[in-house]
Design an enzyme around this catalytic site. Structure first.
Site, PDB file in Angstrom:
ATOM      1  N   CYS A  22       0.449  -1.220  -0.228  1.00  0.00           N
ATOM      2  CA  CYS A  22       0.408  -0.114  -0.557  1.00  0.00           C
ATOM      3  C   CYS A  22       0.582   1.150  -0.089  1.00  0.00           C
ATOM      4  CB  CYS A  22      -0.623   0.268   0.942  1.00  0.00           C
ATOM      5  SG  CYS A  22      -0.102   0.188   2.693  1.00  0.00           S
ATOM      6  N   GLU A  23       0.037   1.680  -0.246  1.00  0.00           N
ATOM      7  CA  GLU A  23       1.472   3.184  -0.698  1.00  0.00           C
ATOM      8  C   GLU A  23       1.266   4.754   0.267  1.00  0.00           C
ATOM      9  OE1 GLU A  23      -0.189   4.971  -4.301  1.00  0.00           O
ATOM     10  OE2 GLU A  23      -1.662   6.308  -2.831  1.00  0.00           O
ATOM     11  N   HIS A  24       0.703   4.063   0.787  1.00  0.00           N
ATOM     12  CA  HIS A  24       0.258   5.122   2.314  1.00  0.00           C
ATOM     13  C   HIS A  24       1.240   4.169   3.253  1.00  0.00           C
ATOM     14  CE1 HIS A  24      -4.127   5.417   0.342  1.00  0.00           C
ATOM     15  NE2 HIS A  24      -3.182   6.563   0.319  1.00  0.00           N
ATOM     16  N   HIS A  25       0.868   3.826   3.507  1.00  0.00           N
ATOM     17  CA  HIS A  25       2.231   3.492   4.581  1.00  0.00           C
ATOM     18  C   HIS A  25       3.094   1.859   4.980  1.00  0.00           C
ATOM     19  CE1 HIS A  25      -2.001   3.604   6.528  1.00  0.00           C
ATOM     20  NE2 HIS A  25      -1.313   4.110   7.586  1.00  0.00           N
ATOM     21  N   GLN A  77      -5.826  -0.180  -4.113  1.00  0.00           N
ATOM     22  CA  GLN A  77      -6.552  -1.298  -3.735  1.00  0.00           C
ATOM     23  C   GLN A  77      -7.036  -0.617  -5.547  1.00  0.00           C
ATOM     24  OE1 GLN A  77      -8.232  -4.548  -1.988  1.00  0.00           O
ATOM     25  NE2 GLN A  77      -9.625  -5.103  -3.272  1.00  0.00           N
ATOM     26  N   HIS A 121      -6.014  -6.365   3.500  1.00  0.00           N
ATOM     27  CA  HIS A 121      -4.481  -4.924   3.784  1.00  0.00           C
ATOM     28  C   HIS A 121      -4.002  -4.868   5.257  1.00  0.00           C
ATOM     29  CE1 HIS A 121      -6.197  -2.016   0.548  1.00  0.00           C
ATOM     30  NE2 HIS A 121      -6.537  -3.068   0.004  1.00  0.00           N
ATOM     31  N   CYS A 169      -2.097  -2.603   6.774  1.00  0.00           N
ATOM     32  CA  CYS A 169      -1.920  -1.693   7.467  1.00  0.00           C
ATOM     33  C   CYS A 169      -3.437  -1.923   8.386  1.00  0.00           C
ATOM     34  CB  CYS A 169      -1.927  -0.085   6.401  1.00  0.00           C
ATOM     35  SG  CYS A 169      -2.709  -0.529   5.354  1.00  0.00           S
TER      36      CYS A 169
HETATM   37 ZN   LIG Z   1      -2.231   1.238   4.214  1.00  0.00          ZN
END
Ligand SMILES: [Zn+2]
Length: 210
Positions: A102-105, A143, A171, A173
């Site tokens: 995931c690009e956030h975490h 996603q 996910h 995260c």
């Molecule tokens: Zn994430």
């Protein structure tokens, strides 16, 4: 730090890589070493023995996990015209394993993708559908964009009558931080052409994909 990492690379036999990759790996390894020093207080003044080779190993792993940036759909989806004697029914490859970040975490996204299309004179080898999923998965993702990217590439390069992509993923995260319960799946779907507009084709895809 740099010479320390250079030595670790040589120990792993990475000294013969070309300049661009060498510099990129070294930059990633340096970043990982800095991260380790922050996450483990005891390592601030130098990495303990068990972590010595972690920066170079992690850099190599990240290079693989993001290797999708080196690929493009046009190369993967080289088609052959009418190679299936005018086959015009749905082609579906179900439950393709999917591992992304995931690009956030930068945490794992783990799941499966089911990919279908209705040919319009052009077909691809079935293994190409999983290679296309891999290409998108081996990039930093959300996603929704991963799902849409696979559908858009098939639509653009095969010009089929219809495309359907269903991704079902967990996910880490969210699960590992207690934001959602373990084992929950997120489902995303991208439909194009007949699979979006014709109820029968759509129902057939949904029944096969579930
Ligand atoms: Zn994430």
């Amino acid at each position: 730090m740099t010479s320390e990492l250079e030595k670790a690379w040589e120990a792993l036999g990475r000294h013969s890589v070309d300049g661009r990759h060498h510099n990129s790996r070294l930059a990633m390894a340096t970043a990982v070493a800095n991260l380790l020093k922050e996450v483990e207080p005891g390592s601030r003044n130098g990495l303990r023995e068990g972590l010595q080779e972690t920066p170079s190993r992690a850099a190599k792993a990240w290079e693989f996990w993001t290797s999708g940036y080196d690929l493009n759909a046009a190369d993967i989806l080289k088609t052959f015209d009418d190679g299936a004697d005018g086959y015009d029914q749905m082609v579906i490859v179900k439950d393709i394993p999917l591992y992304s970040k995931c690009e956030h975490h930068l945490a794992d996204i783990v799941g499966t993708a089911t990919v279908a299309y209705i040919p319009n004179g052009k077909i691809v080898g079935l293994s190409k559908l999983s290679r296309l999923v891999d290409m998108h998965a081996r990039r930093l993702q959300v996603q929704e964009r991963l799902t849409k990217g696979v559908a858009d590439d098939l639509d653009q390069h095969l010009q089929p009558r219809g495309v359907g992509v269903l991704v079902k993923a967990r996910h880490m995260c969210m699960e590992s931080r207690g934001i959602c319960q373990q084992g929950h799946h997120t489902i995303t779907c991208a439909l194009r052409g007949a699979l979006r507009d014709e109820p029968d084709a759509r129902a057939e895809f949904m029944a096969l994909a579930q």
